[in-house]
Scaffold this motif. Structure first.
Motif, PDB file in Angstrom:
ATOM      1  N   SER A 165      22.263 -35.507  54.064  1.00 46.66           N
ATOM      2  CA  SER A 165      22.432 -36.533  55.076  1.00 46.66           C
ATOM      3  C   SER A 165      21.409 -37.655  54.877  1.00 46.66           C
ATOM      4  CB  SER A 165      22.294 -35.883  56.454  1.00 46.66           C
ATOM      5  OG  SER A 165      22.130 -36.862  57.428  1.00 46.66           O
ATOM      6  N   LYS A 166      20.158 -37.270  54.598  1.00 46.10           N
ATOM      7  CA  LYS A 166      19.101 -38.275  54.381  1.00 46.10           C
ATOM      8  C   LYS A 166      19.354 -39.088  53.116  1.00 46.10           C
ATOM      9  CE  LYS A 166      15.274 -35.938  56.614  1.00 46.10           C
ATOM     10  NZ  LYS A 166      14.521 -34.753  56.238  1.00 46.10           N
ATOM     11  N   GLU A 167      19.667 -38.370  52.019  1.00 45.83           N
ATOM     12  CA  GLU A 167      19.895 -39.059  50.749  1.00 45.83           C
ATOM     13  C   GLU A 167      21.102 -39.989  50.848  1.00 45.83           C
ATOM     14  OE1 GLU A 167      18.026 -39.224  48.077  1.00 45.83           O
ATOM     15  OE2 GLU A 167      16.551 -37.981  49.122  1.00 45.83           O
ATOM     16  N   PHE A 168      22.100 -39.549  51.601  1.00 43.65           N
ATOM     17  CA  PHE A 168      23.304 -40.352  51.779  1.00 43.65           C
ATOM     18  C   PHE A 168      22.965 -41.657  52.500  1.00 43.65           C
ATOM     19  CE2 PHE A 168      27.209 -41.631  53.885  1.00 43.65           C
ATOM     20  CZ  PHE A 168      28.135 -41.530  52.865  1.00 43.65           C
ATOM     21  N   ASP A 169      22.178 -41.536  53.583  1.00 44.82           N
ATOM     22  CA  ASP A 169      21.782 -42.728  54.339  1.00 44.82           C
ATOM     23  C   ASP A 169      20.997 -43.686  53.453  1.00 44.82           C
ATOM     24  OD1 ASP A 169      23.006 -41.746  56.528  1.00 44.82           O
ATOM     25  OD2 ASP A 169      21.184 -41.043  57.531  1.00 44.82           O
ATOM     26  N   ARG A 170      20.103 -43.115  52.642  1.00 45.10           N
ATOM     27  CA  ARG A 170      19.287 -43.944  51.759  1.00 45.10           C
ATOM     28  C   ARG A 170      20.186 -44.688  50.755  1.00 45.10           C
ATOM     29  NH1 ARG A 170      14.158 -41.774  51.304  1.00 45.10           N
ATOM     30  NH2 ARG A 170      15.008 -39.722  50.926  1.00 45.10           N
ATOM     31  N   HIS A 176      22.145 -47.456  46.410  1.00 42.45           N
ATOM     32  CA  HIS A 176      21.677 -46.714  45.230  1.00 42.45           C
ATOM     33  C   HIS A 176      22.748 -45.716  44.807  1.00 42.45           C
ATOM     34  CE1 HIS A 176      17.046 -47.321  45.531  1.00 42.45           C
ATOM     35  NE2 HIS A 176      17.711 -48.450  45.552  1.00 42.45           N
ATOM     36  N   ASP A 177      22.610 -45.246  43.548  1.00 37.97           N
ATOM     37  CA  ASP A 177      23.534 -44.203  43.077  1.00 37.97           C
ATOM     38  C   ASP A 177      23.177 -42.868  43.735  1.00 37.97           C
ATOM     39  OD1 ASP A 177      24.932 -45.847  41.422  1.00 37.97           O
ATOM     40  OD2 ASP A 177      23.648 -45.487  39.674  1.00 37.97           O
ATOM     41  N   LEU A 178      24.208 -42.070  43.917  1.00 38.66           N
ATOM     42  CA  LEU A 178      23.994 -40.714  44.440  1.00 38.66           C
ATOM     43  C   LEU A 178      25.210 -39.886  44.032  1.00 38.66           C
ATOM     44  CD1 LEU A 178      22.478 -38.709  46.375  1.00 38.66           C
ATOM     45  CD2 LEU A 178      23.939 -39.589  48.194  1.00 38.66           C
ATOM     46  N   SER A 179      24.953 -38.731  43.428  1.00 42.83           N
ATOM     47  CA  SER A 179      26.077 -37.875  43.047  1.00 42.83           C
ATOM     48  C   SER A 179      25.888 -36.473  43.585  1.00 42.83           C
ATOM     49  CB  SER A 179      26.210 -37.814  41.518  1.00 42.83           C
ATOM     50  OG  SER A 179      26.610 -39.070  41.043  1.00 42.83           O
ATOM     51  N   LEU A 180      26.989 -35.770  43.584  1.00 36.19           N
ATOM     52  CA  LEU A 180      26.996 -34.426  44.145  1.00 36.19           C
ATOM     53  C   LEU A 180      27.743 -33.498  43.187  1.00 36.19           C
ATOM     54  CD1 LEU A 180      26.209 -32.954  46.719  1.00 36.19           C
ATOM     55  CD2 LEU A 180      28.427 -33.577  47.683  1.00 36.19           C
ATOM     56  N   ILE A 181      27.126 -32.365  42.907  1.00 35.95           N
ATOM     57  CA  ILE A 181      27.805 -31.350  42.091  1.00 35.95           C
ATOM     58  C   ILE A 181      28.038 -30.132  42.973  1.00 35.95           C
ATOM     59  CG2 ILE A 181      27.532 -29.725  40.164  1.00 35.95           C
ATOM     60  CD1 ILE A 181      25.830 -31.759  38.740  1.00 35.95           C
ATOM     61  N   MET A 182      29.260 -29.631  42.969  1.00 32.52           N
ATOM     62  CA  MET A 182      29.518 -28.368  43.668  1.00 32.52           C
ATOM     63  C   MET A 182      30.140 -27.415  42.667  1.00 32.52           C
ATOM     64  SD  MET A 182      30.597 -29.581  47.464  1.00 32.52           S
ATOM     65  CE  MET A 182      30.072 -28.045  48.146  1.00 32.52           C
ATOM     66  N   PRO A 234      20.014 -37.555  43.395  1.00 33.14           N
ATOM     67  CA  PRO A 234      19.722 -38.935  43.795  1.00 33.14           C
ATOM     68  C   PRO A 234      19.617 -39.842  42.570  1.00 33.14           C
ATOM     69  CG  PRO A 234      18.148 -37.377  44.755  1.00 33.14           C
ATOM     70  CD  PRO A 234      18.896 -36.656  43.686  1.00 33.14           C
ATOM     71  N   GLU A 235      19.883 -41.108  42.746  1.00 37.86           N
ATOM     72  CA  GLU A 235      19.746 -42.111  41.678  1.00 37.86           C
ATOM     73  C   GLU A 235      20.531 -41.736  40.432  1.00 37.86           C
ATOM     74  OE1 GLU A 235      18.074 -44.837  42.341  1.00 37.86           O
ATOM     75  OE2 GLU A 235      17.169 -44.156  44.226  1.00 37.86           O
ATOM     76  N   THR A 236      21.673 -41.118  40.610  1.00 37.56           N
ATOM     77  CA  THR A 236      22.458 -40.671  39.465  1.00 37.56           C
ATOM     78  C   THR A 236      23.912 -41.071  39.687  1.00 37.56           C
ATOM     79  OG1 THR A 236      21.013 -38.745  39.362  1.00 37.56           O
ATOM     80  CG2 THR A 236      23.010 -38.652  38.038  1.00 37.56           C
ATOM     81  N   ASN A 237      24.522 -41.717  38.677  1.00 33.54           N
ATOM     82  CA  ASN A 237      25.946 -42.049  38.816  1.00 33.54           C
ATOM     83  C   ASN A 237      26.781 -40.901  38.300  1.00 33.54           C
ATOM     84  OD1 ASN A 237      25.907 -42.193  36.048  1.00 33.54           O
ATOM     85  ND2 ASN A 237      25.850 -44.437  35.987  1.00 33.54           N
ATOM     86  N   PHE A 275      28.762 -41.137  45.248  1.00 32.52           N
ATOM     87  CA  PHE A 275      28.750 -42.015  46.420  1.00 32.52           C
ATOM     88  C   PHE A 275      29.363 -43.363  46.054  1.00 32.52           C
ATOM     89  CE2 PHE A 275      26.525 -45.649  48.324  1.00 32.52           C
ATOM     90  CZ  PHE A 275      26.976 -45.517  49.623  1.00 32.52           C
ATOM     91  N   GLU A 276      30.285 -43.832  46.890  1.00 32.27           N
ATOM     92  CA  GLU A 276      30.849 -45.167  46.696  1.00 32.27           C
ATOM     93  C   GLU A 276      30.644 -45.930  47.992  1.00 32.27           C
ATOM     94  OE1 GLU A 276      34.978 -44.834  44.995  1.00 32.27           O
ATOM     95  OE2 GLU A 276      34.346 -42.743  44.957  1.00 32.27           O
ATOM     96  N   PRO A 277      30.525 -47.259  47.884  1.00 35.13           N
ATOM     97  CA  PRO A 277      30.242 -48.055  49.082  1.00 35.13           C
ATOM     98  C   PRO A 277      31.231 -47.800  50.217  1.00 35.13           C
ATOM     99  CG  PRO A 277      30.025 -49.397  47.124  1.00 35.13           C
ATOM    100  CD  PRO A 277      30.548 -48.082  46.668  1.00 35.13           C
ATOM    101  N   ARG A 278      32.453 -47.408  49.862  1.00 35.02           N
ATOM    102  CA  ARG A 278      33.428 -47.214  50.942  1.00 35.02           C
ATOM    103  C   ARG A 278      33.277 -45.850  51.612  1.00 35.02           C
ATOM    104  NH1 ARG A 278      37.092 -46.979  46.419  1.00 35.02           N
ATOM    105  NH2 ARG A 278      37.785 -44.834  46.058  1.00 35.02           N
ATOM    106  N   THR A 279      32.460 -44.966  51.017  1.00 33.26           N
ATOM    107  CA  THR A 279      32.253 -43.643  51.637  1.00 33.26           C
ATOM    108  C   THR A 279      31.423 -43.821  52.895  1.00 33.26           C
ATOM    109  OG1 THR A 279      31.767 -43.076  49.335  1.00 33.26           O
ATOM    110  CG2 THR A 279      31.853 -41.256  50.897  1.00 33.26           C
ATOM    111  N   ARG A 280      31.977 -43.408  54.017  1.00 31.21           N
ATOM    112  CA  ARG A 280      31.293 -43.640  55.294  1.00 31.21           C
ATOM    113  C   ARG A 280      30.392 -42.488  55.692  1.00 31.21           C
ATOM    114  NH1 ARG A 280      30.976 -48.236  55.706  1.00 31.21           N
ATOM    115  NH2 ARG A 280      32.763 -49.577  55.383  1.00 31.21           N
ATOM    116  N   ARG A 281      30.850 -41.273  55.408  1.00 26.99           N
ATOM    117  CA  ARG A 281      30.094 -40.101  55.885  1.00 26.99           C
ATOM    118  C   ARG A 281      29.745 -39.203  54.708  1.00 26.99           C
ATOM    119  NH1 ARG A 281      34.434 -37.531  58.040  1.00 26.99           N
ATOM    120  NH2 ARG A 281      33.186 -35.964  59.115  1.00 26.99           N
TER     121      ARG A 281
END
Lengths: 314, 202
Positions: A165-170, A176-182, A234-237, A275-281
């Motif tokens: 949640s914090k990284e997303f807000d940042r 900034h770039d932000l990626s998620l691996i599941m 964080p900071e990763t495309n 993370f893309e600019p259109r991602t809201r949550r």
């Protein structure tokens, strides 16, 4: 009265040190005699700095000046300054501090209205100090335990999600770039059925251990639930995240484990979202990575899929 | 109006006692700190402890609160809170005449608080023929929103308190801090008795 005073002074569990305005010792009670291991007769008339060489001289002189000039008491607590005088304490075995923790009080003595002496009271605060530091340590441990998954030692779901949640807000705020691996262990239920739950636990622990060195210190690695893990980068495309995802997949594939003499190998299916600019949550980011993970599963497992507008499998 | 409220004469008298004490304290502090110390005209008000939280909360975001209890004859007692703002906590060591490496910021805050509190209250006590004893000052909290955090944890054991707020200014260092004296309900009656005696002697 005089005998009362001297009896009490000598029974007092507090150091009583009286100095003249040149900071020579005029009096000290039995508490100081035994703790400093010097008789009053040996120290009276000598400079306090000569008897206690460890005293911070300039600070001490300024402190005393304040007491004399303002005719007010002054204090010095172990919380800010562990001790003033290097004295041994009465719990040398059961505490780890070398010197007695002290609360010191500086008092102006002006029986005739003119200050001629300073009294310094020295209280032993070693116990308080000891218990306080134990409390601090316990609180820190508790806070740590509150964040960590007991089995795998990675972050638990709750803490991991707070981090996301914090990284997303940042990322949103600063673009900034932000990626998620599941990722999810393949055929984990079968593994549990065949080798038992203890074997399943061992595999979860091993998987977490194998992946940790592949991550940067700023990444957040958590157990999302059951056999599903998640990593915030964080900071990763998505290109960078895809590299990490593939490294993880291969590392798990190549890592042969052993359980009760039987070789066990595992594989993971991996989904990556960005993370893309259109991602809201931040939940949408999880949803995207999860959709990619679902494709990786249904496409035959042991593979990595990316969510970019639609799902692309590597 | 409750029985604890000070009437106009009592309020004026207390204001006057505090003004005189402020003058003397400012003089002593200036000599010790070797710089001018201004004490701004205090606000005196009686507050319910519930509204106290709110009124203190309105103080700007504070970074540190130091508390020191005081106790005199005739049941005069209370607690002094020294409230510091972030921008002001850097220069305290300089004001006190210490070298930067001689003491931590926490120790500077506590040292200055103790000096401001005891100097003022000593001269105030003299005004009312009293003498104060003091607890060791304690740093209650430091960090952003220190006062708010502290007030949240505070459990009041009285309903009303007399609140005296004095602002200290050290213009040479553009330093400000607030001293908030809180006198609990049970001690207000005692203060009133002392004030009435002074008014009667007048």
């Amino acid at each position: 009265m005089e005998t009362f005073h001297s009896t009490i002074n000598n029974q007092l569990n507090t150091g009583v040190l009286i100095l003249d305005l040149d900071l020579n010792i005029v009096f000290w009670n039995r508490f100081l005699e035994v703790h400093a291991n010097q008789r009053a007769s040996e120290v009276v008339g000598r400079s306090v700095f000569e008897v206690f060489k460890e005293l911070p001289r300039r600070w001490f002189e300024r402190k005393v000046t304040g007491v004399v000039q303002l005719n007010t008491p002054s204090f010095c607590s172990w919380e800010q300054r562990h001790h003033l005088f290097e004295l041994p304490h009465t719990r040398p075995i059961t505490t780890d501090s070398h010197f007695m923790a002290q609360n010191c009080t500086f008092l102006p003595l002006a029986p005739d209205g003119v200050i001629q002496h300073i009294c310094i009271l020295v209280e032993d605060a070693t116990d308080v100090c000891h218990y306080q530091s134990m409390l601090q340590k316990t609180l820190a441990d508790l806070e740590q335990a509150n964040r960590i998954d007991g089995l795998t030692q990675v972050y638990n779901r709750k803490h991991w999600e707070e981090c996301l949640s914090k990284e997303f807000d940042r990322a949103r705020r600063y673009q900034h770039d932000l990626s998620l691996i599941m990722f999810d262990l393949d055929h984990f239920k079968k593994l549990n059925d065949i080798h038992g739950h203890l074997c399943g636990d061992m595999v979860l622990i091993e998987v977490a251990k194998t992946i940790r060195p592949l991550l940067r210190s700023c990444d957040f690695f958590g157990r999302y639930g059951g056999e599903e893990f998640a990593i915030i980068l964080p900071e990763t495309n998505i290109t960078g995240a895809a590299d990490v995802a593939e490294r993880i997949r291969q590392a798990i594939r190549l890592n042969v484990m052993e359980y009760q003499g039987v070789e066990i190998s595992a594989s993971v299916s991996v989904g990556v979202g960005e993370f893309e600019p259109r991602t809201r949550r931040y939940e949408d980011l999880i949803g995207n990575a999860d959709a990619a993970l679902y494709e990786a599963k249904s496409g035959g497992r042991n593979r990595t899929c990316l969510f970019k507008d639609s799902v692309v499998c590597l | 109006m409750t029985a604890f409220n000070l009437n106009e004469d009592q309020q004026d008298c207390l204001q006057e006692l505090i003004n005189v004490a402020m003058g003397q304290a400012s003089d002593q502090l200036a000599r010790y700190l070797d710089t001018f110390v201004h004490l701004r005209v205090p606000s005196i008000e009686q507050v319910s402890t519930t509204s106290l939280s709110n009124s203190l909360n309105k103080e700007q975001q504070s970074v540190a609160v130091v508390s020191q209890g005081f106790l005199g004859y005739e049941g005069i007692r209370g607690e002094a809170l020294l409230v510091y703002q972030h921008k002001d906590s850097d220069c305290i060591g300089n004001i006190l005449g210490y070298e930067p490496d001689e003491l931590s910021v926490e120790e500077q805050l506590i040292d200055l608080s103790s000096i401001l509190t005891t100097t003022f209250l000593n001269v105030f006590a003299l005004q009312i023929d009293n003498q104060m004893s003091y607890n060791a000052p304690r740093l209650l909290s430091s960090g952003q929103d220190a006062l708010a955090v502290y007030l949240q944890q505070l459990s009041f054991n009285c309903d009303m308190a007399l609140k005296v707020k004095i602002t200290y200014q050290v213009t040479d260092y553009s330093f400000n801090c607030d001293m908030i004296l809180l006198i609990p309900e049970s001690a207000i009656t005692n203060i009133k008795a002392v004030i009435d005696r002074i008014l009667a002697d007048y």
